[in-house]
Design a protein around this motif. Structure first.
Motif, PDB file in Angstrom:
ATOM      1  N   LEU A 216      23.882 -39.900  16.958  1.00  0.00           N
ATOM      2  CA  LEU A 216      25.004 -41.012  16.600  1.00  0.00           C
ATOM      3  C   LEU A 216      25.493 -40.822  15.380  1.00  0.00           C
ATOM      4  O   LEU A 216      24.810 -40.783  14.512  1.00  0.00           O
ATOM      5  N   ILE A 217      26.748 -40.528  15.250  1.00  0.00           N
ATOM      6  CA  ILE A 217      27.283 -40.840  13.994  1.00  0.00           C
ATOM      7  C   ILE A 217      28.989 -41.416  13.741  1.00  0.00           C
ATOM      8  O   ILE A 217      29.395 -41.598  15.046  1.00  0.00           O
ATOM      9  N   GLY A 218      29.247 -41.973  12.712  1.00  0.00           N
ATOM     10  CA  GLY A 218      30.372 -42.485  12.525  1.00  0.00           C
ATOM     11  C   GLY A 218      31.470 -41.257  12.373  1.00  0.00           C
ATOM     12  O   GLY A 218      31.343 -39.978  12.090  1.00  0.00           O
ATOM     13  N   LYS A 219      32.735 -41.523  12.499  1.00  0.00           N
ATOM     14  CA  LYS A 219      33.749 -40.625  12.608  1.00  0.00           C
ATOM     15  C   LYS A 219      34.151 -39.890  11.335  1.00  0.00           C
ATOM     16  O   LYS A 219      34.450 -38.925  11.133  1.00  0.00           O
ATOM     17  N   ASP A 220      33.629 -40.411  10.429  1.00  0.00           N
ATOM     18  CA  ASP A 220      33.777 -40.051   8.956  1.00  0.00           C
ATOM     19  C   ASP A 220      32.989 -38.774   8.621  1.00  0.00           C
ATOM     20  O   ASP A 220      33.198 -37.925   7.727  1.00  0.00           O
ATOM     21  N   ILE A 221      32.058 -38.646   9.375  1.00  0.00           N
ATOM     22  CA  ILE A 221      31.101 -37.581   9.181  1.00  0.00           C
ATOM     23  C   ILE A 221      30.978 -36.617  10.447  1.00  0.00           C
ATOM     24  O   ILE A 221      30.092 -35.860  10.900  1.00  0.00           O
ATOM     25  N   LEU A 222      32.342 -36.622  11.160  1.00  0.00           N
ATOM     26  CA  LEU A 222      32.129 -35.795  12.408  1.00  0.00           C
ATOM     27  C   LEU A 222      32.298 -34.110  11.784  1.00  0.00           C
ATOM     28  O   LEU A 222      31.606 -33.285  12.522  1.00  0.00           O
ATOM     29  N   LYS A 223      32.975 -33.839  10.654  1.00  0.00           N
ATOM     30  CA  LYS A 223      33.006 -32.329  10.339  1.00  0.00           C
ATOM     31  C   LYS A 223      31.592 -31.911  10.035  1.00  0.00           C
ATOM     32  O   LYS A 223      31.339 -30.833  10.506  1.00  0.00           O
ATOM     33  N   PRO A 224      30.746 -32.514   8.948  1.00  0.00           N
ATOM     34  CA  PRO A 224      29.586 -31.912   8.717  1.00  0.00           C
ATOM     35  C   PRO A 224      28.610 -31.768  10.058  1.00  0.00           C
ATOM     36  O   PRO A 224      28.026 -30.714  10.397  1.00  0.00           O
ATOM     37  N   HIS A 225      28.769 -32.719  11.170  1.00  0.00           N
ATOM     38  CA  HIS A 225      27.903 -32.577  12.289  1.00  0.00           C
ATOM     39  C   HIS A 225      28.741 -31.720  13.228  1.00  0.00           C
ATOM     40  O   HIS A 225      27.653 -31.205  14.193  1.00  0.00           O
ATOM     41  N   GLY A 226      29.892 -31.622  13.303  1.00  0.00           N
ATOM     42  CA  GLY A 226      30.497 -30.884  14.408  1.00  0.00           C
ATOM     43  C   GLY A 226      30.737 -29.569  13.934  1.00  0.00           C
ATOM     44  O   GLY A 226      31.118 -28.687  15.167  1.00  0.00           O
TER      45      GLY A 226
ATOM     46  N   ASP B 178      48.640 -38.077  -3.116  1.00  0.00           N
ATOM     47  CA  ASP B 178      48.315 -38.351  -4.363  1.00  0.00           C
ATOM     48  C   ASP B 178      47.174 -37.503  -4.921  1.00  0.00           C
ATOM     49  O   ASP B 178      46.859 -37.705  -6.062  1.00  0.00           O
ATOM     50  N   GLY B 179      46.549 -36.546  -3.850  1.00  0.00           N
ATOM     51  CA  GLY B 179      45.726 -35.493  -4.514  1.00  0.00           C
ATOM     52  C   GLY B 179      44.587 -36.169  -4.467  1.00  0.00           C
ATOM     53  O   GLY B 179      43.460 -35.628  -5.233  1.00  0.00           O
ATOM     54  N   GLN B 180      44.002 -37.440  -3.788  1.00  0.00           N
ATOM     55  CA  GLN B 180      42.734 -37.943  -3.536  1.00  0.00           C
ATOM     56  C   GLN B 180      42.027 -37.814  -2.450  1.00  0.00           C
ATOM     57  O   GLN B 180      42.605 -37.560  -1.465  1.00  0.00           O
ATOM     58  N   CYS B 181      40.791 -37.857  -2.358  1.00  0.00           N
ATOM     59  CA  CYS B 181      39.993 -37.997  -1.211  1.00  0.00           C
ATOM     60  C   CYS B 181      40.202 -39.186  -0.463  1.00  0.00           C
ATOM     61  O   CYS B 181      40.083 -40.242  -0.906  1.00  0.00           O
ATOM     62  N   PRO B 182      40.555 -38.995   0.794  1.00  0.00           N
ATOM     63  CA  PRO B 182      40.879 -40.381   1.738  1.00  0.00           C
ATOM     64  C   PRO B 182      39.689 -41.213   1.849  1.00  0.00           C
ATOM     65  O   PRO B 182      39.910 -42.430   2.014  1.00  0.00           O
ATOM     66  N   LEU B 183      38.427 -40.543   1.827  1.00  0.00           N
ATOM     67  CA  LEU B 183      37.414 -41.289   1.959  1.00  0.00           C
ATOM     68  C   LEU B 183      36.768 -41.913   0.838  1.00  0.00           C
ATOM     69  O   LEU B 183      36.270 -43.058   0.753  1.00  0.00           O
TER      70      LEU B 183
ATOM     71  N   SER C  64      33.900 -45.111  15.770  1.00  0.00           N
ATOM     72  CA  SER C  64      34.846 -45.627  15.164  1.00  0.00           C
ATOM     73  C   SER C  64      34.117 -46.430  13.725  1.00  0.00           C
ATOM     74  O   SER C  64      32.977 -46.645  13.856  1.00  0.00           O
ATOM     75  N   HIS C  65      35.059 -46.905  12.961  1.00  0.00           N
ATOM     76  CA  HIS C  65      34.527 -47.967  11.761  1.00  0.00           C
ATOM     77  C   HIS C  65      34.784 -49.503  12.150  1.00  0.00           C
ATOM     78  O   HIS C  65      35.721 -49.773  12.946  1.00  0.00           O
ATOM     79  N   TRP C  66      34.206 -50.191  11.259  1.00  0.00           N
ATOM     80  CA  TRP C  66      34.399 -51.639  11.247  1.00  0.00           C
ATOM     81  C   TRP C  66      35.463 -51.976  10.158  1.00  0.00           C
ATOM     82  O   TRP C  66      35.415 -51.319   9.067  1.00  0.00           O
ATOM     83  N   VAL C  67      36.489 -52.916  10.331  1.00  0.00           N
ATOM     84  CA  VAL C  67      37.413 -53.057   9.312  1.00  0.00           C
ATOM     85  C   VAL C  67      37.393 -54.831   9.111  1.00  0.00           C
ATOM     86  O   VAL C  67      36.902 -55.458  10.312  1.00  0.00           O
ATOM     87  N   GLY C  68      37.698 -55.102   8.246  1.00  0.00           N
ATOM     88  CA  GLY C  68      38.055 -56.925   8.038  1.00  0.00           C
ATOM     89  C   GLY C  68      38.912 -57.314   8.941  1.00  0.00           C
ATOM     90  O   GLY C  68      39.646 -56.737   9.684  1.00  0.00           O
ATOM     91  N   ALA C  69      38.850 -58.686   9.076  1.00  0.00           N
ATOM     92  CA  ALA C  69      39.758 -59.724  10.031  1.00  0.00           C
ATOM     93  C   ALA C  69      41.165 -59.164   9.738  1.00  0.00           C
ATOM     94  O   ALA C  69      41.537 -58.930   8.346  1.00  0.00           O
TER      95      ALA C  69
END
Length: 506
Positions: free
Chosen positions: A255-265, A140-145, A287-292
């Motif tokens: 220590l980083i979350g997977k969403d910021i791998l590109k800036p750090h890596g 849809d042309g949106q940022c996935p984050l 990885s990340h936390w998601v709801g039940a």
């Protein structure tokens, strides 16, 4: 021996959330583990006060920017204190020393002709505060984050860091240092990011759009791109460019979350290479936390877990324990207040709290408030003792981020066996008979000495509760470097007050 652990620095355009709590608590567990092994530790966390999002958040509240930043900084510090995160350095990117060092790094890279000025037209995500390639966006042309935030088509003149000259060198570093990125799934993801030629990285924002940031030393009409500024905190925290930074930097783990791998890596290693500086030792990615039910957390759904709410209801160690036990290494994990409450009741209260309460109360009432002296040990006693030694041994060794769930699982499994042991041995029944009264003393001693080992190990994970339990057992000193050892509780020791470790919650 040194160990320098960093968390990301957190944007202050919103209140602290479960992701901030998780990374910071895991960093604290790693710090406590390495301190227990005798290492000298440095843990940094803090806030990123620059960038467009923070600037706009202050404007929306109608607050002067300095007052807004002070307010948010105090809020984050307060939450980390409540989480029992024992940070050594709290980052504020508004600090003069940090800004001067960032400008110095930029000037040194500019002087090598690695920064160029050019006009750029592209897609910009305000949530990420970065330009996006077509391949970065959804169908849809949106940022996935930031799917609810419209990306913008932007044309402006900026400064860019040349990235491609360093790509092969970075790939070689990853190949030569297999521990550089852990776990392996994220190392593979990073290599994929580097598989194609890299576009130049925009490292500035015109002051006409963003004023909150570090002014470029070579052009005062621009401020530094927020990521370039933020990443440099890992160096400025340890007094770079002063030479004293080097021994800490050699042992640096991000220590980083997977969403910021590109800036750090990608961005950060290339920034360092361009500046002629060594790379950090390791990126530990989670990885990340998601709801039940695996549903992404969202305020509109109402499944957001607020760390403050959890601590108010269940206490800090309920949150620390759940986060330590349930994050999987390379896939998202489920969390809810109900799941935390269930784990609190089933594991902390039933397996640890009740065990201490039953055994210590029995010893206080039947043995003059003292720990009994043990007699001859049976095969059952020895089996339990070996189980506890084996289960806690991992806390007496170096822990990596991905190890934490398995190490805590081993301990709670041993705690279950400890409860089974005391139920089966039933010292209260043994005490009633003159012939078996001495045996009841041995059972209580073995149970409480094993519980001491468990609680010494858990000082690294749930320090407040473990500290209370050890006070009940009158343990005033824990050896460093720590490893699980039997018979460290002298028989005849006066037992302390018995505090409910994990009170039942309605």
């Amino acid at each position: 021996m040194k160990s320098y652990i960093t968390t990301p620095i957190y944007y202050v355009n919103g209140s602290p959330h479960i992701g901030h709590a998780f990374t910071s608590i895991m960093a604290d567990i790693l710090k406590r583990n390495r301190q227990a092994l005798g290492y000298e530790l440095m843990l940094s966390t803090g806030v990123d006060e620059h960038g467009q999002k923070n600037q706009e958040a202050a404007q929306e509240l109608g607050m002067p920017i300095e007052d807004y930043l002070d307010m948010r900084c105090a809020e984050f510090r307060d939450v980390f204190d409540k989480l029992d995160v024992t940070y050594d350095y709290f980052v504020r990117t508004s600090r003069d020393g940090h800004k001067e060092a960032v400008a110095g790094m930029e000037q040194s890279i500019f002087d090598k002709d690695l920064i160029v000025k050019k006009n750029y037209t592209g897609t910009y995500c305000k949530g990420c505060e970065e330009f996006k390639k077509e391949s970065d966006l959804t169908e849809d042309g949106q940022c996935p984050l930031h799917p609810t935030m419209q990306v913008e088509q932007t044309e402006e003149t900026n400064y860019f860091l040349k990235m491609e000259p360093f790509r092969e060198r970075l790939l070689k570093h990853i190949a030569d240092n297999p521990d550089f990125v852990q776990p392996v799934a994220f190392r593979n993801e990073l290599k994929q990011m580097l598989a194609e030629p890299l576009e130049d990285l925009c490292i500035s924002r015109p002051k006409a759009r963003v004023t909150l940031g570090v002014e470029l030393p070579f052009d005062t009409e621009f401020v530094t791109y927020v990521w370039f500024d933020a990443l440099a905190n890992y160096l400025t925290n340890i007094d770079w460019p002063d030479e004293s930074y080097a021994p800490w930097w050699e042992e640096c783990e991000h220590l980083i979350g997977k969403d910021i791998l590109k800036p750090h890596g990608v961005y950060w290693p290339i920034m360092l290479m361009a500046a002629g500086l060594p790379l950090p030792k390791k990126l530990s990615v989670h990885s990340h936390w998601v709801g039940a039910g695996g549903v992404k957390m969202s305020k509109s759904i109402g499944n957001v877990v607020d760390p403050i709410e959890v601590m108010d209801k269940l206490g800090v160690d309920a949150l620390r324990w759940y986060l330590a036990r349930h994050m999987r290494a390379d896939s998202d994990s489920q969390i809810s207040v109900e799941l935390i409450a269930q784990t609190y009741e089933a594991e902390l209260n039933n397996k640890l709290g009740n065990m201490l309460s039953r055994a210590a109360k029995f010893a206080r009432s039947k043995f003059d408030g003292k720990l009994p002296v043990k007699g001859e040990l049976t095969a059952e006693d020895e089996a339990l003792r070996q189980t506890v030694l084996k289960a806690t041994a991992g806390m007496g060794e170096w822990i990596d981020l991905a190890d934490i769930p398995a190490r805590t699982q081993a301990i709670i499994t041993a705690a279950a066996e400890l409860n089974e042991y005391i139920d089966k041995q039933a010292p209260w029944s043994l005490f009633k008979n003159e012939d078996t009264r001495e045996r009841s003393k041995t059972v209580v001693y073995v149970a409480l000495d094993c519980l001491r080992i468990v609680m010494e190990a858990l000082q690294q994970v749930i320090p407040a509760s473990a500290g209370k339990a050890l006070a009940t057992l009158n343990v005033t000193e824990v050896a460093r470097p720590w490893k699980p050892e039997l018979d460290r509780l002298p028989g005849g020791t006066e037992l302390g007050d018995i505090q409910p470790l994990f009170p039942r919650v309605q």
